[in-house]
Scaffold this motif. Structure first.
Motif, PDB file in Angstrom:
ATOM      1  N   GLY A 391      49.158   6.891  24.045  1.00 20.83           N
ATOM      2  CA  GLY A 391      48.982   6.594  22.636  1.00 20.83           C
ATOM      3  C   GLY A 391      49.094   5.129  22.281  1.00 20.83           C
ATOM      4  O   GLY A 391      49.157   4.781  21.097  1.00 20.83           O
ATOM      5  N   SER A 392      49.095   4.256  23.279  1.00 18.83           N
ATOM      6  CA  SER A 392      49.324   2.834  23.031  1.00 18.83           C
ATOM      7  C   SER A 392      48.065   2.045  22.746  1.00 18.83           C
ATOM      8  O   SER A 392      48.109   0.819  22.635  1.00 18.83           O
ATOM      9  CB  SER A 392      50.065   2.212  24.228  1.00 18.83           C
ATOM     10  N   THR A 396      46.650   0.342  26.985  1.00 18.28           N
ATOM     11  CA  THR A 396      46.822   1.406  27.973  1.00 18.28           C
ATOM     12  C   THR A 396      45.928   1.181  29.182  1.00 18.28           C
ATOM     13  O   THR A 396      46.319   1.459  30.316  1.00 18.28           O
ATOM     14  CB  THR A 396      46.494   2.773  27.336  1.00 18.28           C
ATOM     15  N   SER A 445      44.123   7.778  20.214  1.00 15.91           N
ATOM     16  CA  SER A 445      45.309   7.147  19.632  1.00 15.91           C
ATOM     17  C   SER A 445      45.052   6.672  18.211  1.00 15.91           C
ATOM     18  O   SER A 445      45.984   6.490  17.431  1.00 15.91           O
ATOM     19  CB  SER A 445      45.767   5.978  20.509  1.00 15.91           C
ATOM     20  N   THR A 448      45.752   9.853  15.697  1.00 18.47           N
ATOM     21  CA  THR A 448      47.000  10.615  15.781  1.00 18.47           C
ATOM     22  C   THR A 448      47.579  10.957  14.415  1.00 18.47           C
ATOM     23  O   THR A 448      48.426  11.850  14.311  1.00 18.47           O
ATOM     24  CB  THR A 448      48.047   9.832  16.592  1.00 18.47           C
ATOM     25  N   LEU A 458      46.501  13.652  22.704  1.00 17.61           N
ATOM     26  CA  LEU A 458      46.401  12.602  23.713  1.00 17.61           C
ATOM     27  C   LEU A 458      46.281  13.179  25.119  1.00 17.61           C
ATOM     28  O   LEU A 458      45.493  12.689  25.943  1.00 17.61           O
ATOM     29  CB  LEU A 458      47.615  11.678  23.617  1.00 17.61           C
ATOM     30  N   GLN A 755      53.456   5.199  13.124  1.00 14.98           N
ATOM     31  CA  GLN A 755      53.900   4.672  14.411  1.00 14.98           C
ATOM     32  C   GLN A 755      55.421   4.610  14.408  1.00 14.98           C
ATOM     33  O   GLN A 755      56.036   4.051  13.506  1.00 14.98           O
ATOM     34  CB  GLN A 755      53.320   3.278  14.639  1.00 14.98           C
ATOM     35  N   ASN A 786      54.435   8.403  18.256  1.00  8.15           N
ATOM     36  CA  ASN A 786      54.042   8.852  16.927  1.00  8.15           C
ATOM     37  C   ASN A 786      55.162   9.637  16.266  1.00  8.15           C
ATOM     38  O   ASN A 786      55.750  10.541  16.871  1.00  8.15           O
ATOM     39  CB  ASN A 786      52.798   9.746  17.011  1.00  8.15           C
TER      40      ASN A 786
END
Length: 819
Positions: A391-392, A396, A445, A448, A458, A755, A786
């Motif tokens: 989720g970055s 990522t 991501s 989300t 994800l 976030q 998240n």
């Protein structure tokens, strides 16, 4: 035919003898690869030496030098001959005549020739002005004539290169970046340029130049083999096409594969991609090291002046347990023990991606060698770290590639091996299968906030095409693999079923929306039956868009998006049914009742800390139990006399103590008969960001001060943020606040998706407190990076908020979170 026999055919130094020997050599299939390239270079050396000797009789102060690829002793069938006629300047006319005797025979054979005639000073001057000339001279090799003249040039050129490296290496890096921008990435292209694309032969040559500068060196493991593979493919391409081409066109790939003895064109492309990936990763690591060295050289004189000499100690900033930042990279802490901490690779990767920093090569290799395998099922922390990594966003990709380069991804997810570097022969797809899966997670991501279970979104993005490595329908094969992977990484049975459904039907919405009549009730009913629930539909909608956006520009459009949205709306109507029943009040345990009574008696907060566990996954009758329950963190129970400001106070104190909230619930507690007063119960699961947990007594003392107003939580958090500014890492999607007016008859449900960050829950609680609403209950969960939080709020009189007031509260809350 032996090399000796080949050379005998060329003994007359004439074009016909050399041409015949060259032809025989190139048709010897048994001598392909490095032996043939070396033999062709040796044959060419002998021929050119003969030409030089015949033409330079009585001439001194001149030498013939091979440069570039020929200088390295590597000649592909259609390679250029890069030659320098070096002289001392004493007899220019004689040197010019010698040049004619050398160049014309080469041209007569139709060979490509890159030639120059220069003195040493001229060669150094031109190389100082033209980086490409300088790179070629780094591989200068003596062929004939005055050996001392050649040696002097080599020595001078290398000295110039090393002296000028702080200036020339950034130029070389920029040259590589510009070439990559024009040619693309070799490891993903269906028709790649083996030489010019990123990860190709030009980049491999650039790495040799960096090593020659003595400032930095490339990771050596696998680099020689990767370069050899690319050269082998280029040799086969030259022989197949009869041309000096580096473009591996689609129509040539089957023939090139056959020339190399490979099964088919897909096998050929996969080997090319694997080689290019090694070169690309080595380039990333090397250029990062060059930048670090050059920055260090620029800063060191100033530091020495300030510190009075001595070597400065690199600053290390903690990121997570066992993980720190140093010199712009993520490295392992000195106390880290990868041999005892199987979650460390995922924790380090998640921390790096969240911070937008690269994982250091040394850290990745140390973990690859020492890390223990994760138990099955994975610990909860490992699953959460994987979700955080996925989720970055864009960072990522680089972190994932670093793990993959050292084999850690296939170590964690063995099924990944089948999709690694797998080409997709589809004009719509712009990535290999594995990169497409990561790109889909990156896209997911961004969505989300649209789903109640971002973790499932994800992970489904990561696995949706995992079946492409197997025969048959990849969705059917993928469903089976996804069930196995999801169970191994620790999802419960219900979540495993949802992930399997998402993978099995990841093409359902786009295929139905674009290929079926949505006015036909049977179409919508079939989709509803396949999906099964509103929450799964929500996830499938987000996965569909993520998948399409990660495929390529041709796979998604406003029109396609509107068709899918229309279908989702129709399916949601079929699935909606009656409003959900209000959940029954949770039963009060003996411990909760004890804490509540103590809170009433003392008039202040009472808390309890205890380890929380979950039972292992159910085993079949034939299997042995999997062992002790896995620890999930620490359960924090707090009973507080009902009063304003409880949520921001508790959340703020936890943030001050660097405690991460995994889950949290807040509700009013039913007290036993005869006990007067009202008590709020907070049942939270927390974990330390790094280090150990604070003592319960200290937490309670700070909570008392927070509730009576003597502890300035906001000020303390602001001071900490100022002292340790947040790194520029992930650019998270904006927070989303939604009102669900029909979700409860007794309260208004406000859902926040944002976030996760230190102090987030404190800020939300304070905003709700400032809005004058009353908190009836709260359900908070952190899924990876998240936060998905639901707040049941009422007016001061205990009624649901009027529609306008609820919308205003949500809008102000969203503005606060985005501010």
């Amino acid at each position: 035919m032996t090399s000796t026999n080949v050379r005998k055919d060329a003994e007359d130094s004439g074009p016909s003898g050399y041409a015949a020997a060259r032809l025989r050599l190139l048709t010897e299939g048994v001598r392909s690869g490095p032996p043939r390239r070396a033999a062709l270079a040796e044959l060419t050396d002998d021929w050119l030496t003969g030409l030089f000797t015949a033409g330079a009789e009585g001439l001194r102060g001149v030498s013939l030098v091979a440069v570039g690829g020929y200088g390295r002793g590597e000649l592909s069938p259609r390679s250029d001959l890069d030659l320098l006629l070096l002289h001392d300047g004493s007899d220019s006319a004689a040197v010019a005549a010698l040049a004619d005797r050398l160049w014309y025979p080469v041209w007569d054979l139709g060979l490509a020739l890159d030639h120059s005639v220069r003195t040493q000073s001229e060669a150094r001057k031109v190389s100082g002005e033209d980086l490409k000339v300088q790179l070629g001279l780094l591989d200068a090799r003596h062929l004939a004539g005055d050996l001392g003249l050649t040696a002097g040039l080599r020595t001078a050129v290398l000295a110039d290169w090393r002296n000028q490296a702080p200036k020339r290496l950034p130029e070389l890096q920029e040259l590589c970046a510009e070439r990559a921008e024009r040619q693309g990435e070799l490891q993903y292209l269906l028709e790649p340029d083996l030489k010019e694309a990123r990860g190709g032969l030009r980049d491999a040559t650039a790495l040799r130049a960096v090593a020659a500068s003595w400032l930095a060196d490339a990771p050596r493991e696998g680099l020689t083999d990767a370069r050899r593979r690319l050269l082998d493919v280029r040799d086969a391409l030259h022989l197949t096409t009869g041309r000096a081409t580096d473009r591996l066109a689609l129509q040539e790939q089957d023939q090139v594969a056959a020339e190399l003895g490979l099964l088919d064109a897909d096998t050929l492309l996969r080997q090319v991609y694997e080689a290019a990936r090694v070169v690309s990763y080595a380039s990333d690591v090397t250029w990062r090291e060059v930048g670090r060295v050059l920055r260090s050289r620029a800063v060191r004189p100033r530091l020495r002046a300030m510190l009075g000499g001595g070597k400065p100690v690199a600053e290390r900033s903690p990121l997570a347990e066992g993980v720190v930042e140093q010199d712009g990279e993520v490295v392992l802490a000195r106390a880290a023990r990868p041999d005892r901490d199987p979650v460390l690779p995922l924790r380090a990767a998640a921390a790096a991606a969240q911070a937008g920093l690269p994982l250091s090569l040394h850290a990745v290799r140390r973990m690859a060698v020492a890390a223990r395998p994760l138990p099955t099922p994975w610990p909860a922390e490992a699953r959460e770290q994987l979700v955080t990594l996925l989720g970055s966003g864009r960072p990522t990709i680089e972190v994932w590639e670093a793990l993959e380069a050292e084999g850690l991804i296939t170590h964690l997810l063995p099924d990944w091996e089948r999709v690694r570097c797998r080409p997709q022969r589809n004009a719509v797809h712009i990535w290999t299968v594995d990169r497409h899966l990561i790109e889909t997670a990156v896209r997911a991501s961004e969505f989300t906030r649209r789903v109640s279970r971002p973790d499932l979104l994800l992970v489904s993005a990561l696995l949706h095409d995992i079946g492409k490595g197997w025969p048959g329908d990849h969705s059917v094969a993928g469903e089976i693999i996804a069930k196995d992977v999801a169970a191994r990484i620790g999802f419960d049975r219900a979540d495993v079923a949802v992930l399997a459904t998402l993978v099995r039907h990841h093409l359902l919405l786009i295929d139905t929306a674009t290929r079926r009549d949505l006015e036909d009730p049977a179409t919508v009913r079939s989709v509803a039956e396949a999906v099964g629930s509103q929450s799964t539909l929500e996830l499938l909608h987000a996965l569909t868009e993520s998948d399409a956006l990660a495929t390529g520009p041709a796979a998604w459009s406003t029109w396609r998006g509107s068709l899918v949205a229309d279908l989702v709306k129709r399916v949601a109507a079929v699935l909606s049914g009656d409003a959900p029943e209000e959940p029954e009040a949770a039963a009060t345990t003996a411990e909760q009742e004890r804490l509540a009574i103590e809170a009433i008696a003392t008039g202040g907060p009472v808390l309890s800390l205890r380890a929380q566990t979950e039972p292992p996954a159910e085993a079949s009758a034939e299997e042995e139990p999997s062992g002790d329950p896995e620890p999930l963190g620490v359960e924090l129970l707090i009973a507080v006399p009902d009063q304003p400001g409880v949520l921001p106070a508790v959340a703020g104190v936890l943030a001050m103590h660097r405690l991460t909230v995994r889950t949290a619930e807040l509700r009013a507690l039913e007290l036993p008969d005869g006990v007067e007063g009202a008590v709020l119960l907070l049942d939270w699961r927390v974990a330390a960001e790094y280090g150990s947990l604070p003592q319960a007594a200290r937490l309670r003392a700070d909570l008392v001060r927070a509730l009576d107003g003597s502890l300035d939580i906001a000020g303390r958090l602001a001071e900490r943020d100022a002292a340790y500014p947040r790194r520029r890492g992930v650019v998270a999607p904006p927070a989303r606040v939604t009102v669900h007016p029909t979700a409860s008859r007794l309260a208004t449900v406000i859902e926040v998706r944002a976030q996760d960050a230190p102090g987030l829950l404190h800020r939300i609680g304070q905003a709700l407190e400032d809005a004058g609403v009353r908190m009836r209950s709260m359900h908070v969960s952190t899924l990876g990076s998240n936060a998905v939080d639901a707040f049941y709020v009422t007016t001061a009189k205990g009624a649901p908020l009027p529609g306008d007031e609820a919308s205003l509260v949500a809008r102000k809350l969203e503005e606060m979170l985005r501010g």
